[in-house]
Scaffold this active site. Sequence first.
Site, mmCIF file in Angstrom:
data_model
loop_
_atom_site.group_PDB
_atom_site.id
_atom_site.type_symbol
_atom_site.label_atom_id
_atom_site.label_comp_id
_atom_site.label_asym_id
_atom_site.label_seq_id
_atom_site.Cartn_x
_atom_site.Cartn_y
_atom_site.Cartn_z
ATOM 1 N N GLY A 14 0.908 -1.209 0.059
ATOM 2 C CA GLY A 14 0.168 0.226 -0.244
ATOM 3 C C GLY A 14 0.734 1.372 -0.089
ATOM 4 O O GLY A 14 0.136 2.401 0.274
ATOM 5 N N TYR A 149 4.609 -14.634 -13.733
ATOM 6 C CA TYR A 149 3.704 -13.328 -13.201
ATOM 7 C C TYR A 149 2.214 -13.860 -13.591
ATOM 8 O O TYR A 149 1.267 -13.906 -12.460
ATOM 9 C CB TYR A 149 3.955 -12.210 -13.603
ATOM 10 C CG TYR A 149 3.179 -11.122 -13.142
ATOM 11 C CD1 TYR A 149 3.019 -10.700 -11.651
ATOM 12 C CD2 TYR A 149 2.339 -10.436 -13.988
ATOM 13 C CE1 TYR A 149 2.291 -9.871 -11.323
ATOM 14 C CE2 TYR A 149 1.336 -9.306 -13.747
ATOM 15 C CZ TYR A 149 1.278 -9.040 -12.482
ATOM 16 O OH TYR A 149 0.626 -8.025 -11.737
#
Length: 242
Positions: A14, A149
């Site tokens: 974050g 990924y």
Amino acid sequence: MKELAGQTALVTGGTAGIGLESARLLARHGATVIITGRSQQRGEAAVAELGAGVRFVAADLADLESVQALVRHCGDQVDIVVNNAASFPGALTVEQDVTSFESTFDTNVRGAYFLVAALAPAMLRRGHGSIVNVTSMVAFKGVPGASSYSASKAALESLTRSWAAEFGPHGVRVNSVAPGPTATAGVTAEWGDVNDELGRALPLGRTAQAAEIAEAVLFLASPRSSFVTGSTLHADGGGVAA
């Protein structure tokens, strides 16, 4: 009254990009927000930018001991989890090294899995909660160099459906946001011009801004999506249609 007042949201990864913008929106709509990241300096800078109602906890989602420490810090108070922390190295399959592969799955899948496994019981007891997994357009669209990924994000989308089935009877919703190429410093550092090329190939013809993806996260985290669970919101500029 702000729609998330009285709720606590945890946003992993974050301190920058999509995670930072998601934390900003959740706080603006009344939530108490905990953000995580590996850098204490970046965490403190993010808290200074976001202001009151946001606090930082240093955590590395690839490290299970760090995940456990994060859970202990949060206790039973978390109502919203945004699984945003991610490793996103680019490498062709024939050039992929084991260390990078393992780090990607440790962060993107294992870390998210055991974080949710530890935080969900309190949500289930309270009979409400929202979990939002930030996945990717490449979870369903083949892109050269994104094999590890994309596989990790496809695994997270599968977990979204499994968790929705497990937790739904107890009032806890689980959904995914699948961004297309997004203009963030982290992605630019790893993928460079390839990110812009992917954006130009989309029907909308551009990359996203992190704040645009955060709007999708807010929707799925909030009561606005009260009858939505087990779904993926494709915030990808039309990538799923191309």
